[in-house]
Design an enzyme around this catalytic site. Sequence first.
Site, mmCIF file in Angstrom:
data_model
loop_
_atom_site.group_PDB
_atom_site.id
_atom_site.type_symbol
_atom_site.label_atom_id
_atom_site.label_comp_id
_atom_site.label_asym_id
_atom_site.label_seq_id
_atom_site.Cartn_x
_atom_site.Cartn_y
_atom_site.Cartn_z
ATOM 1 N N LYS A 246 47.035 28.622 40.460
ATOM 2 C CA LYS A 246 46.326 29.334 41.527
ATOM 3 C C LYS A 246 45.534 30.513 40.940
ATOM 4 C CE LYS A 246 50.535 31.998 42.464
ATOM 5 N NZ LYS A 246 51.737 32.064 43.304
ATOM 6 N N TYR B 171 31.185 60.222 35.240
ATOM 7 C CA TYR B 171 31.052 60.679 36.628
ATOM 8 C C TYR B 171 32.007 61.820 36.950
ATOM 9 C CZ TYR B 171 28.151 56.641 37.844
ATOM 10 O OH TYR B 171 27.149 55.724 37.922
HETATM 11 C C1 LIG Z 1 52.912 31.987 42.429
HETATM 12 C C2 LIG Z 1 54.068 31.141 42.759
HETATM 13 C C3 LIG Z 1 54.880 30.581 41.749
HETATM 14 C C4 LIG Z 1 54.735 30.936 40.292
HETATM 15 O O1 LIG Z 1 55.451 32.120 40.004
HETATM 16 P P1 LIG Z 1 55.555 32.676 38.511
HETATM 17 O O2 LIG Z 1 56.408 33.894 38.634
HETATM 18 O O3 LIG Z 1 54.155 33.025 38.095
HETATM 19 O O4 LIG Z 1 56.138 31.614 37.677
HETATM 20 C C5 LIG Z 1 55.858 29.676 42.123
HETATM 21 N N1 LIG Z 1 56.065 29.355 43.433
HETATM 22 C C6 LIG Z 1 55.327 29.911 44.424
HETATM 23 C C7 LIG Z 1 55.630 29.538 45.845
HETATM 24 C C8 LIG Z 1 54.334 30.822 44.141
HETATM 25 O O5 LIG Z 1 53.625 31.388 45.130
#
Ligand SMILES: *Cc1c(COP(=O)(O)O)cnc(C)c1O
Length: 367
Positions: free
Chosen positions: A38, A264
């Site tokens: 993701k 700035y």
């Molecule tokens: C993002 C996510 C993961 C991955 O988690 P990590 O800590 O990056 O391994 C697994 N399951 C869900 C439902 C997530 O939203």
Amino acid sequence: MSKVTETTLEIDLNALRQNYHFIKSKLKPSTKMLAVVKANGYGSDGVIIAKELSSLDCDYFAVAYAGEGVALRDAGIKTPILVLHPLPVNFDTIIDNKLEPSIYSLKMLRDFIAFADSKNQKNYPIHLKFNTGLNRLGFIASEIETMLQHIAETSSVKICSIFSHLAASEDANETIFTQNQIDQFQHISEEITTQIGYQPIRHTLNTSGILNFPEAQFDMVRCGIGIYGYGNDPKFDKELVPVLSLKTVISQIHHLREGDTIGYNRKGQATTALKTATLPIGHADGLPRSLGQGKASVFINGKAAPIIGNVCMDMIMVNITDIECNEGDEVIIFDKKHTAEMLAEQMNSISYELLTGLSSRIKRIIA
Ligand SMILES: *Cc1c(COP(=O)(O)O)cnc(C)c1O
């Protein structure tokens, strides 16, 4: 590795493979691996990461939103893709692209079944998400009966997997809470399996879950940050290799006199004569303003150069008074040694936020 000539995020696929195999080595041979890609592969490049992992026979991918799954399908990825947080407006896109929705409420289940019916689907794979304590998304155990009734009344969907998500798997002080989530999930799984007469894929562990609760791997694990090389724990960081390095170059060097100010609102002060370098990276690239005014450093020819003054939208200025360097020289923002996790700590955050905040204008290359 050739030197970079502009702000560049290098993606090291050898490191990715090494992390993947390290995580696999923690699993039983029968446990499936779902890689979480993701947010554009945690800020890297979701397509590059997914292509490499599918060549390693990764069983599943997960994205947060339907559009992220479409990008993978458009790039030719054939691996099953779980959409963790679909919204009803995306049901069409999901079915058109053979994406597999996480279903997290009774309303959503009814809506998806109706939609799948209207599209003449048979046994469309769905994934049932259970809330066991994170209180973010998911069914609760008392909804199982109604849920299974809805599913029994249709042939348009089929339960492919059931899953839950841990709230504090990286936290050794929360072991009792985590174990309770795992036990709840175990009970939910047993109840569902008994009622439907077959066993869907069961999964609940994220990266820290895999490393800290290996006995709870069920049939599949969902690994995100670990494959990118961070273990949320110094002990596991040692075994993993950061996949991403963010580098830039020196645009201009300035020689300032005592009393001059930098940037700035004149927040940088030359209390003695100073040499500064201006770098083509700023908060619009994902380097937060909170890192300015000496909070963080970059690395030039092996030496730390603190950010001086405020972080601008497109630039930062760093103090290079004691560093031998020239315009055009390479600058490390983070890499395998000066890690994104270390930089994230300086912004009171975690590697996840720093990485996923890296903007699309940064060039990505395979190192
Ligand atoms: C993002 C996510 C993961 C991955 O988690 P990590 O800590 O990056 O391994 C697994 N399951 C869900 C439902 C997530 O939203």
